[in-house]
Design a protein around this motif. Structure first.
Motif, PDB file in Angstrom:
ATOM      1  N   SER A  17       1.058  -1.214   0.004  1.00  0.00           N
ATOM      2  CA  SER A  17      -0.084  -0.015  -0.032  1.00  0.00           C
ATOM      3  C   SER A  17       0.955   1.169  -0.098  1.00  0.00           C
ATOM      4  CB  SER A  17      -0.879   0.096   1.106  1.00  0.00           C
ATOM      5  OG  SER A  17      -2.041  -1.138   1.359  1.00  0.00           O
ATOM      6  N   LEU A  18       0.239   2.339  -0.572  1.00  0.00           N
ATOM      7  CA  LEU A  18       1.205   3.629  -0.544  1.00  0.00           C
ATOM      8  C   LEU A  18      -0.353   4.665  -0.429  1.00  0.00           C
ATOM      9  CD1 LEU A  18       3.674   3.386  -3.487  1.00  0.00           C
ATOM     10  CD2 LEU A  18       4.060   3.896  -1.123  1.00  0.00           C
ATOM     11  N   ARG A  19       0.143   5.688   0.184  1.00  0.00           N
ATOM     12  CA  ARG A  19      -0.820   6.883   0.327  1.00  0.00           C
ATOM     13  C   ARG A  19      -0.040   8.180  -0.510  1.00  0.00           C
ATOM     14  NH1 ARG A  19      -2.904  10.874   4.684  1.00  0.00           N
ATOM     15  NH2 ARG A  19      -5.123  11.001   4.109  1.00  0.00           N
ATOM     16  N   LEU A  20      -0.771   8.634  -1.606  1.00  0.00           N
ATOM     17  CA  LEU A  20       0.015   9.774  -2.183  1.00  0.00           C
ATOM     18  C   LEU A  20      -0.776  11.135  -1.650  1.00  0.00           C
ATOM     19  CD1 LEU A  20       0.051   8.501  -6.006  1.00  0.00           C
ATOM     20  CD2 LEU A  20       1.772   8.045  -4.162  1.00  0.00           C
ATOM     21  N   SER A  21      -0.020  11.915  -1.382  1.00  0.00           N
ATOM     22  CA  SER A  21      -0.846  13.292  -0.967  1.00  0.00           C
ATOM     23  C   SER A  21      -0.236  14.472  -2.004  1.00  0.00           C
ATOM     24  CB  SER A  21      -0.112  13.655   0.330  1.00  0.00           C
ATOM     25  OG  SER A  21      -0.555  12.715   1.299  1.00  0.00           O
ATOM     26  N   ARG A  71     -10.471  14.634  -0.448  1.00  0.00           N
ATOM     27  CA  ARG A  71      -9.881  16.041  -0.517  1.00  0.00           C
ATOM     28  C   ARG A  71     -10.267  16.468   1.001  1.00  0.00           C
ATOM     29  NH1 ARG A  71     -12.460  18.982  -5.315  1.00  0.00           N
ATOM     30  NH2 ARG A  71     -11.787  20.747  -4.117  1.00  0.00           N
ATOM     31  N   ASP A  72      -9.432  17.544   1.215  1.00  0.00           N
ATOM     32  CA  ASP A  72      -9.638  18.292   2.416  1.00  0.00           C
ATOM     33  C   ASP A  72      -9.505  19.525   2.097  1.00  0.00           C
ATOM     34  OD1 ASP A  72      -9.484  19.779   5.070  1.00  0.00           O
ATOM     35  OD2 ASP A  72      -8.675  17.829   5.750  1.00  0.00           O
ATOM     36  N   HIS A  79      -5.688  13.344  -1.489  1.00  0.00           N
ATOM     37  CA  HIS A  79      -4.974  12.130  -1.122  1.00  0.00           C
ATOM     38  C   HIS A  79      -5.410  10.935  -1.992  1.00  0.00           C
ATOM     39  CE1 HIS A  79      -3.454  13.947   2.564  1.00  0.00           C
ATOM     40  NE2 HIS A  79      -4.514  14.591   2.757  1.00  0.00           N
ATOM     41  N   LEU A  80      -4.686   9.932  -2.366  1.00  0.00           N
ATOM     42  CA  LEU A  80      -4.969   8.827  -2.927  1.00  0.00           C
ATOM     43  C   LEU A  80      -4.434   7.576  -2.237  1.00  0.00           C
ATOM     44  CD1 LEU A  80      -6.225   7.725  -5.538  1.00  0.00           C
ATOM     45  CD2 LEU A  80      -4.004   7.455  -6.483  1.00  0.00           C
ATOM     46  N   GLN A  81      -5.457   6.794  -1.576  1.00  0.00           N
ATOM     47  CA  GLN A  81      -4.706   5.711  -0.899  1.00  0.00           C
ATOM     48  C   GLN A  81      -4.973   4.643  -1.659  1.00  0.00           C
ATOM     49  OE1 GLN A  81      -3.914   5.289   2.415  1.00  0.00           O
ATOM     50  NE2 GLN A  81      -3.401   3.339   1.845  1.00  0.00           N
TER      51      GLN A  81
END
Length: 119
Positions: A17-21, A71-72, A79-81
């Motif tokens: 897994s990766l979380r892109l911001s 989104r925030d 973000h893309l989880q």
């Protein structure tokens, strides 16, 4: 000037897994459609997922329920989880912001962050 800066890319094994911001500066993002695009070597940049200003989300079929975009607006981030990553997910991921229409249409791109999925 609107600037988008991505982070969170890296090298992972299949199934990881990766979380892109994506952090936006220079503007509020409340009225932007925000998206993530992937570009593989030798191929054009294609949509992975986007989320409109009203919260409508579109995913590419290739995500198959594995990715989540969020989104925030207050934080001015998107973000893309990414979970259950596969080798086919490898590529450069770019954050995109769009607003307006017709002659008023504008879009902005980040510099990209690289995701490599291999064993």
């Amino acid at each position: 000037q609107v600037q988008l800066v991505e982070s969170g890319g890296g090298s992972v094994q299949p199934g990881g897994s990766l979380r892109l911001s994506c952090a936006v500066s220079g503007s509020q993002i409340n009225d932007f459609k925000m998206g993530w695009y992937r570009q593989s070597p030798g191929w054009q940049r294609d949509l992975v997922a986007d989320i409109s200003s009203s919260g409508k989300i579109t995913y590419a079929d290739s995500t198959k329920g594995r990715f989540t975009i969020s989104r925030d607006n207050a934080e001015k981030t998107v973000h893309l989880q990414m979970s259950s990553l596969e080798s086919e997910d490898t590529g450069d991921y770019f954050c995109n912001a769009q607003f307006g229409a017709g002659v008023y249409f504008r879009e902005y791109w980040g510099q990209g962050t690289t995701v490599t999925v291999s064993s």
